[in-house]
Structure formats: structure tokens, C-alpha cells
Design an enzyme around this catalytic site. Structure first.
Site, PDB file in Angstrom:
ATOM      1  N   ASP A  61       0.854  -1.174   0.000  1.00 13.05           N
ATOM      2  CA  ASP A  61       0.000   0.000   0.000  1.00 13.05           C
ATOM      3  C   ASP A  61       0.899   1.235   0.000  1.00 13.05           C
ATOM      4  O   ASP A  61       1.645   1.456   0.941  1.00 13.05           O
ATOM      5  CB  ASP A  61      -0.877  -0.051   1.252  1.00 13.05           C
ATOM      6  N   THR A  96      -2.877   5.405  -4.080  1.00 11.99           N
ATOM      7  CA  THR A  96      -1.776   6.052  -3.356  1.00 11.99           C
ATOM      8  C   THR A  96      -0.456   5.873  -4.084  1.00 11.99           C
ATOM      9  O   THR A  96       0.397   6.745  -4.048  1.00 11.99           O
ATOM     10  CB  THR A  96      -1.650   5.456  -1.947  1.00 11.99           C
ATOM     11  N   THR A  97      -0.287   4.715  -4.734  1.00  9.14           N
ATOM     12  CA  THR A  97       0.964   4.491  -5.456  1.00  9.14           C
ATOM     13  C   THR A  97       0.971   5.282  -6.759  1.00  9.14           C
ATOM     14  O   THR A  97       1.950   5.946  -7.086  1.00  9.14           O
ATOM     15  CB  THR A  97       1.157   2.991  -5.754  1.00  9.14           C
ATOM     16  N   ASP A 389      -8.862   0.004   1.877  1.00 14.62           N
ATOM     17  CA  ASP A 389      -8.791   0.720   0.598  1.00 14.62           C
ATOM     18  C   ASP A 389     -10.071   0.509  -0.200  1.00 14.62           C
ATOM     19  O   ASP A 389     -10.669   1.458  -0.701  1.00 14.62           O
ATOM     20  CB  ASP A 389      -7.609   0.207  -0.252  1.00 14.62           C
TER      21      ASP A 389
END
Length: 529
Positions: A61, A96-97, A389
Site C-alpha cells: 500500500d 496512493t501508489t 482501501d
């Protein structure tokens, strides 16, 4: 006379080129660090803390990885510190990445442009135009099935499966997508994930995880108390139930005989008994306390047929109060002002080895508990992060129901439009706009690279596909070729994509504006005299 040193001894400053280089390199290094976790074939990282206990986290994550890094490079801190990935995590929960990778790529492109003597401000205004154009390109392509409940539920399932496919849960993604969608559908449009409780119990396999309609409290039922209560009236409290000793600190009581000691103890017992009577006087049959309940009051509760649960931690009682519709009480003098919680049934259940207390038929129909089972704590932690998520994304999608296809499709759509814009734009800005489109393409490129595919070949094919009208082409990582995303059912929430696009552009902009880095000298002790 020229001033030699403006700053104190230990302070350093870097100007112009060097400062810009340092900031670009730092930010790109961060992007490269999380790059390999992107996409369905992304790998995990092990994070080991240097503190006591050397705790280990295994995760892919993006937000978790970046939160755990301690970074020296100031520009990398901007990427992590204003923490675009953390904001992305709080705002929409997923992507998020991607957001860090995109920002890193934008800077990589900007570095080439700066080297070609294009002013950072020109680059920024080009990026601005490109981001606006990309967003509009997506807006034209969104699908919205809010009206049709069946289709919308299918959309949610697809989004959940796409989100989970890059996480540890990818093997059982259908099972977990169903859990997540059911849980979010129960919320009926609120984004308050408080009422979805996640309990982690090691043992079994991830497939054994399930969704439960009620609220589960991770406690045991006291001795000699009813194990099952129907139509429960619950008083949730935060009060001390352990006063059977003199609690006045430093109090010295001198007594002339043992019988006096017994009198003092008796008085205290009476005090406790009164308090218990007051509590029972609320007409309850279940009492949940955040603090300890000693044996004596517990015995009194058992005699009255009231189920007393002690030491339900703060999280537990806050949520329990929320779910049963009660309020947390700490004084019991006027029963009419205390709001009791209600539920249809309280019983003891077993999960794995442990006994837990299950409240079903609670007031707030939205509440539910997801019980995760798994081989070890690390697996469970990562499963919880992945599920969180998915839940975030779904709860946002329920509000903003616009949906896009996934798998690198949105990036290609944006890149195509941005390229068009670059051709129409006169002046140096067009270089920046073109660079923006190259940065967008880096996301499908990275997805392909992580899967060990030939990214150059695939991206070329993709680009050709996208020049046809209404193409649904994206990267199908499983077969290793260009596939139809609509048929494969790979979807993403529009809100996530938009947040990725805008956050990354703004973060890149912020780092581009830097032309000087000043590191201040630490304060010396003797200066304070």
C-alpha cells in the site's frame, strides 16, 4: 566589502541548478521506490522499524510505505511530507501508489525540459493546461449507472475487484469484493466507515473471512451471567466499578480495633451496592463498561440477571454506543436523561479459538462487522489495509457514482487528448504539454513492466488501438497483451483518477518552483545564555 557568509557556520545553501537537481532526484527516487508496487503484478515491500521490537510490516500500500519512511531529502519530503499519498489515502482511499509515480514522472519530464532551457514557470503553465485537458477527456468518457441499481451494484463489484487485484487479497478478490460491497451498501450513502468494524482473528485461511450483520465485541461474558439475552437494553458506560478499597491517596485511617476496619469495608461495599442498584434501576439487562468491574459488583449484576461486560476498550464502546443508538454514560443519578442502546439479541459466539460477544439486530441497520481470518498477523494486517482501501473507494463511489474503465485505459485516453492539445498550442508550452502526456503513459508502462511484459511494444499497440473510435483497450496483465477492459470488467472510480491527476500535478508544480534549498544550522546550546 563583500559579505562572505550570511548564514551561521553550519548552515548550507544550494542555489539554482544544484537545488533543482537535488529536488528532482529526491522526488524521482521516491517514485522509483514505490513504482514496483503498482498494478496487479506489483510486489510487496518489507518495512522493518529500527525501534524496539524491530516490528516488521509487509505491504504494498503506497501510503503505508511512504508513511514509514524517514527521509532526508527536502524535496522528497514534499512528495511524502505534504504527503500527497496520505491525502489521497484519506480522501479516496486508493491510488496512493499511482499518485506518487505520476508526480515522479512529471518531474522526470520536467528535468529534461529545464535542461533544454525552458523556464519552470512555462512548464508549470503547460502542465496546468494539460491537467485541465486530461480531466475533461475523462469527464467525456465516464459512465454513470446510479439510476439502475443492478448495474450500479455490478459497477461496485468491478471497482472493488480492481482495487483488490493489486493487493494480497487478489486470489479471493470476488469473495472480498462481495464483502466490501455488501458492507458499503448497508451504509446507505454515508462515508462514515466507523460503523464497519473489522476484527482480525488469526487462524483459518483468508477465504474463511465473513461479514456479520451485527456488532461483535472482542470480550468474554463474565462468570455466572446469562449467556444469551433477547431484546437487550444496553447501558454503555465509562465509570469506575472497582472501589472496594480506600482510594483516597495518602489517606491514613487510624482505628483502634479490627472491627472498625470491617466497618470501613462494609461502608464501601454499601457504596458500591448503591451504585449497582442505581445502574440496574435504569431497567437494563446488559451493562458494558470501559473500565474494570470487580468481583463484588459483578456478582450483584449476575444476581439481578444483568449481563456485565468489563474493559470493553474505547474503540469498542464508542462504536457500540454508535451502533446500538445509546450514549456513553458516567453518572447514574437521573435515569431519564440517559439514552439506552437497544438490540434484539446478545449471545456468545466462537470464532476460531476465541469467544466473542455478538450483538445482532442493532438500532443502526448500517452497522456490520467484517471478521478477517488468515494465517498470520502480517497477512491479517495487510488484508485489513487492502480491505480498507476497497471500502473507502466504494463509499466514495456510492456518492459520486461516475465510473471509468481501468488497466491503463484512462491514462491512454488522457494522453491522447493531451497530445492533441500540444499540437494546437503555440510556443514553448507545447513541449511541457507533450511531456505531460508522456508522464501519463508511464502509468500503463509501469503496470506492464511490473508484470514482466514488453512495455514498449504493448504501449505502442495500445496507442494504435486508442486512435480508433470508442476503444476500450487497456493492458491485460494476465494474458500479457492488449485486452478489452469493458469485457474483462476492470473498472475504477472516477473520483480516484481525478484525485490522482490533480494531486500529482500540484505536487510536481510545487517542487518545480524550487530554486534554492537552505539548510539551517542547528541551534547551539550556549547561544541561549
Amino acid at each position: 566589502m563583500a559579505i562572505d557568509n550570511l548564514f551561521k557556520d553550519d548552515a548550507t545553501e544550494e542555489k539554482g541548478e544544484r537545488a533543482r537537481m537535488a529536488s528532482f532526484i529526491g522526488a524521482m527516487a521516491i517514485a522509483d521506490l514505490v513504482k514496483t508496487t503498482l498494478g496487479p503484478k506489483g510486489m510487496d515491500k518489507i518495512l522493518q522499524s529500527t525501534g524496539r521490537g524491530r516490528s516488521v510490516t509487509v505491504t504494498n500500500d503506497g501510503a503505508t510505505i511512504l508513511k514509514s519512511l524517514h527521509i532526508d531529502n527536502p524535496a522528497a519530503k514534499v512528495l511524502v511530507g505534504t504527503d500527497i499519498s496520505k491525502v489521497q489515502d484519506d480522501e479516496v482511499g486508493d491510488g496512493t501508489t499511482s499518485v506518487v509515480v505520476l508526480a515522479g514522472e512529471l518531474l522526470r519530464e520536467a528535468e529534461k525540459l529545464v535542461a533544454a532551457k525552458i523556464h519552470p514557470m512555462t512548464i508549470i503553465s503547460g502542465y496546468r493546461m494539460a491537467a485541465e485537458c486530461a480531466r475533461n477527456a475523462l469527464l467525456q468518457k465516464v459512465m454513470d449507472n446510479k439510476e439502475d441499481a443492478e448495474k450500479f451494484k455490478l459497477d461496485l463489484m468491478k471497482i472493488a475487484m480492481t482495487t483488490l487485484s493489486s493487493k494480497i487479497l487478489s486470489q479471493d478478490k470476488e469473495h472480498f469484493a462481495k464483502l466490501a460491497v455488501d458492507a458499503v451498501m448497508r451504509l446507505k450513502g454515508s462515508t462514515n466507515l466507523e460503523s464497519i468494524q473489522i476484527i482480525k482473528k488469526p487462524g483459518g485461511s483468508l477465504k474463511d473471512s465473513f461479514l456479520d450483520e451485527g456488532f461483535i465485541l472482542d470480550k468474554k461474558i463474565g462468570i455466572g451471567q446469562p449467556k444469551r439475552i433477547e431484546n437487550a437494553k444496553i447501558l454503555v458506560a465509562n465509570t469506575a466499578m472497582d472501589t472496594d478499597k480506600v482510594k483516597i491517596y495518602g489517606a491514613r485511617v487510624r482505628v483502634d480495633s479490627m472491627s472498625r476496619v470491617a466497618q470501613i469495608e462494609g461502608a464501601e461495599k454499601e457504596k458500591m451496592r448503591e451504585k449497582v442498584q442505581k445502574i440496574i434501576g435504569h431497567g437494563i439487562n446488559c451493562f458494558v463498561n470501559r473500565q474494570l468491574i470487580y468481583n463484588f459488583p459483578e456478582e450483584l449484576f449476575a444476581d439481578a440477571g444483568v449481563l456485565a461486560i468489563e474493559h470493553a476498550d474505547f474503540d469498542g464502546i464508542e462504536r457500540l454506543a454508535l451502533v446500538t443508538g445509546g450514549e456513553i454514560a458516567s453518572t447514574f443519578d437521573n435515569p431519564e436523561s440517559v439514552k439506552l442502546g437497544h438490540c434484539k439479541l446478545i449471545e456468545e459466539i466462537m470464532i476460531g479459538e476465541d469467544k466473542l460477544i455478538h450483538f445482532s439486530g442493532v438500532e443502526m441497520g448500517q452497522a456490520c462487522t467484517i471478521v478477517l481470518r488468515g494465517a498470520s498477523f502480517h497477512v491479517l494486517d495487510e488484508a485489513e489495509r487492502s480491505l480498507h482501501d476497497a471500502l473507502c473507494v466504494l463509499s466514495q463511489t456510492v456518492i459520486d457514482s461516475r465510473v471509468l474503465l481501468g488497466g491503463g485505459w484512462p491514462e491512454m485516453v488522457m494522453a491522447k487528448e493531451v497530445d492533441e492539445l500540444a499540437r494546437k498550442t503555440p510556443g514553448k508550452k507545447s513541449h511541457a504539454i507533450e511531456a505531460f502526456s508522456r508522464a501519463l503513459i508511464s502509468i500503463p508502462t509501469t503496470i506492464a513492466d511490473n508484470a514482466g511484459l514488453d512495455s514498449a511494444e504493448l504501449i505502442a499497440q495500445l496507442r494504435a488501438e486508442h486512435h480508433k473510435e470508442e476503444s476500450h483497450a487497456g493492458i491485460d496483465v494476465i494474458s500479457g497483451s492488449v485486452g478489452d477492459m469493458a469485457e474483462l470488467g476492470i473498472s475504477e472510480a472516477f473520483k480516484v483518477k481525478q484525485a490522482v491527476l490533480l494531486s500529482a500535478t500540484e505536487a510536481a508544480e510545487m517542487i518545480l518552483r524550487v530554486d534554492e534549498i537552505i539548510t539551517c544550522a542547528p541551534r547551539r546550546r550556549e547561544d541561549r545564555m
